[in-house]
Write an enzyme that holds these catalytic residues in place. Structure first.
Site, PDB file in Angstrom:
ATOM      1  N   SER A  34       0.772  -1.012   0.065  1.00 20.43           N
ATOM      2  CA  SER A  34      -0.051   0.149   0.035  1.00 20.43           C
ATOM      3  C   SER A  34       0.884   1.416  -0.085  1.00 20.43           C
ATOM      4  O   SER A  34       1.643   1.640  -1.010  1.00 20.43           O
ATOM      5  CB  SER A  34      -1.135  -0.087   1.177  1.00 20.43           C
ATOM      6  OG  SER A  34      -1.876   0.926   1.114  1.00 20.43           O
ATOM      7  N   ASP A  72      -7.996  -5.811  -6.058  1.00 20.96           N
ATOM      8  CA  ASP A  72      -7.529  -4.632  -5.434  1.00 20.96           C
ATOM      9  C   ASP A  72      -8.178  -3.556  -6.121  1.00 20.96           C
ATOM     10  O   ASP A  72      -7.923  -3.837  -7.269  1.00 20.96           O
ATOM     11  CB  ASP A  72      -6.314  -4.679  -4.885  1.00 20.96           C
ATOM     12  CG  ASP A  72      -5.890  -3.309  -4.008  1.00 20.96           C
ATOM     13  OD1 ASP A  72      -7.101  -2.903  -3.289  1.00 20.96           O
ATOM     14  OD2 ASP A  72      -4.935  -2.765  -4.011  1.00 20.96           O
ATOM     15  N   HIS A 129      -6.134  -6.333  -2.036  1.00 19.43           N
ATOM     16  CA  HIS A 129      -5.087  -5.662  -1.463  1.00 19.43           C
ATOM     17  C   HIS A 129      -4.132  -6.184  -0.587  1.00 19.43           C
ATOM     18  O   HIS A 129      -2.823  -5.829  -0.568  1.00 19.43           O
ATOM     19  CB  HIS A 129      -5.763  -4.235  -0.638  1.00 19.43           C
ATOM     20  CG  HIS A 129      -4.677  -3.215  -0.230  1.00 19.43           C
ATOM     21  ND1 HIS A 129      -4.359  -2.199  -1.163  1.00 19.43           N
ATOM     22  CD2 HIS A 129      -4.326  -2.642   0.713  1.00 19.43           C
ATOM     23  CE1 HIS A 129      -3.627  -1.362  -0.867  1.00 19.43           C
ATOM     24  NE2 HIS A 129      -3.427  -1.602   0.625  1.00 19.43           N
TER      25      HIS A 129
END
Length: 507
Positions: A221, A427, A484
């Site tokens: 991320s 994601d 994610h």
């Protein structure tokens, strides 16, 4: 790991309004001045010292369940508190502690490899945010154990410490168990990078069995911004270590999962994710998709003018706001999981990040006996959230989130540091489409060779796990059916991926 943006970040700024209005205004004004100036990215200069005066600890096995303080004369402002902490895995030695940088204190976990701790590589892992605790990566994704409720953990057979020694760190200060005195805080990745580089050097200097060991920086991320800069700081610091007669850190690679490395290619990819079959069937209505498609050229023009050709902080922020309104807001109102486009969000995004297990992690780490075992500073409140809204606000105030990090990736590749970019196909927030685009656009000496490679399937146990492209030390890979948090959704595929990477950098 989890990155709070748009409405979540806006809400975070409201929840953070605990200081006085005057302080908040001064804080924002100071941060704005920082945003208008160049980031302070300079090598940490080592202090002069007599190399014969340094006495390393030598082995982790000498540590006890009481904190030992490590220092190094080359880093007079830094020290490390570290202790044995028998928890989570049970089959290997575990250690916890704090990196003390004067008034700033960063909490970390360290687990030895289940295979050959005296020989296996070392991985450094950080989650994202900015402001997300790496306890999420530890207890939910790739760590030696997983939380199943607020009082219980189970052994994780697919942990990345199966064949590697691994760090998890709560950074910057105010994240997780990290803290600071006297109002100290960090608000840019450049500032955070110096602290991480110093810690890594001190650790390797003290524990001689790790000197020269292959080292890999990894994160997900907002780690797409953290890892390129942290790795660069370590590489540049190595120059000073060699000058001082010390052993350089053997930085082998950088690993980024579903990262935010170039926001400007990422933001236009939201159209592909919502309105085409890039991952799942289109989920946004036709009229909205047409408006999104028409907004892309204008969005690109605004970003090119104010963010790419020249970085105008105010103009770039305005451009991003326009792009966000047109390309991101339709998804935010859909009720779908921003971290997994194939499912609805479970619970409140602000409270659970769409994954109720995060509340179990917080509950588990709120137990006084667990905190005592870990050596958590007693000043940390029992109900402290895993994600720090204050850190999100601070990084937002300096516009750190708008600064691309892909050029750092190019610089690392030019210096022989391999880079793996992987992304779960489900994601949305840091999706594979945007990540593939910036890897193809990256300007470096191996670009032509990399671009001409076709995407090819990579398999685990005979089944297709995703597609990959690789050349000259640079690899892009997708992981099918993962969101994610790839190690959470596809633990065995992610473990196989990282094991192959550590072994020969080929998937």
């Amino acid at each position: 790991m989890l990155r709070q943006v748009s409405r979540a970040l806006a809400l975070a700024s409201l929840l953070c309004a605990t200081a006085s209005a005057t302080y908040h205004q001064q804080f924002q004004q100071w941060n704005t001045q920082k945003a208008l100036s160049q980031p302070d990215y300079t090598r940490l200069e080592l202090a002069s010292f007599d190399i014969a005066s340094f006495q390393p600890i030598g082995s982790l096995s000498t540590l006890t369940d009481q904190f030992m303080v490590l220092g190094h004369p080359a880093f007079p402002k830094y020290s490390v508190r570290i202790k044995q902490s028998n928890f989570c895995d049970g089959s290997v030695a575990a250690y916890t502690g704090y990196i003390d940088v004067e008034a700033r204190h960063l909490f970390f976990y360290f687990f030895e490899s289940r295979n050959a701790p005296d020989k296996d590589d070392v991985i450094f892992w950080t989650n994202g945010g900015p402001g997300g605790s790496s306890s999420m990566g530890l207890f939910m994704e790739l760590g030696p154990c997983r939380v199943v409720n607020s009082t219980t953990v189970v052994f994780n057979e697919a942990s990345w410490n199966s064949n590697a020694n691994i760090f998890f760190i709560d950074q910057p200060v105010d994240v997780g168990f990290s803290y600071a005195e006297y109002g100290e805080y960090v608000s840019t990745t450049e500032e955070a990078a110096k602290d991480i580089a110093a810690f890594v050097a001190i650790f390797f200097e003290h524990f001689s069995s790790f000197r020269g060991r292959a080292f890999h920086m990894a994160g997900e991320s907002y780690g797409g911004r953290y890892i390129p800069l942290f790795s660069s700081a370590i590489y540049d610091q190595n120059i000073e270590l060699v000058k001082a007669g010390l052993t350089p850190v053997n930085l082998k690679s950088a690993i980024i999962g579903n990262g935010l490395t170039n926001r400007f290619t990422q933001i236009t990819s939201y159209y592909d994710m919502q309105c085409t079959a890039a991952s799942v069937e289109p989920i946004t209505d036709i009229s909205t998709c047409i408006r999104m498609k028409q907004a892309i050229p204008r969005c690109q023009k605004l970003m090119r003018t104010s963010c790419i050709n020249a970085f105008d902080p105010i103009g770039c922020d305005e451009a991003i706001q326009v792009c966000r309104m047109e390309l991101q807001d339709p998804y935010w109102t859909s009720g779908m999981n921003v971290y997994d486009i194939s499912k609805k969000c479970e619970g409140s995004l602000e409270e659970t990040h769409c994954y109720p297990i995060t509340k179990f992690i917080q509950g588990y780490l709120s137990q006084p006996e667990i905190r005592q075992k870990l050596g958590v500073d007693p000043s940390i409140p029992l109900d402290k959230p895993l994600s720090s809204h204050n850190v999100g606000l601070a990084f937002s105030g300096t516009l750190d989130i708008l600064r691309p990090s892909d050029l750092y990736v190019a610089a690392l590749l030019e210096r022989g540091v391999d880079v793996l970019i992987y992304a779960g196909t489900y994601d949305w927030i840091c999706n594979w489409v945007g990540n593939e685009r910036w890897t193809l656009d990256l300007d470096w000496s191996g670009k032509d060779e990399f671009v001409k490679q076709n995407l090819t399937e990579w398999k685990v146990d005979g089944k297709v796990a995703g597609v990959t492209r690789s050349a000259n030390g640079f690899t892009f890979a997708t992981v099918n059916g993962a969101g994610h948090m790839v190690p959470y959704d596809k633990p065995w595929e992610s473990l196989e991926m990282v094991n192959r990477w550590l072994k020969n950098r080929q998937l």
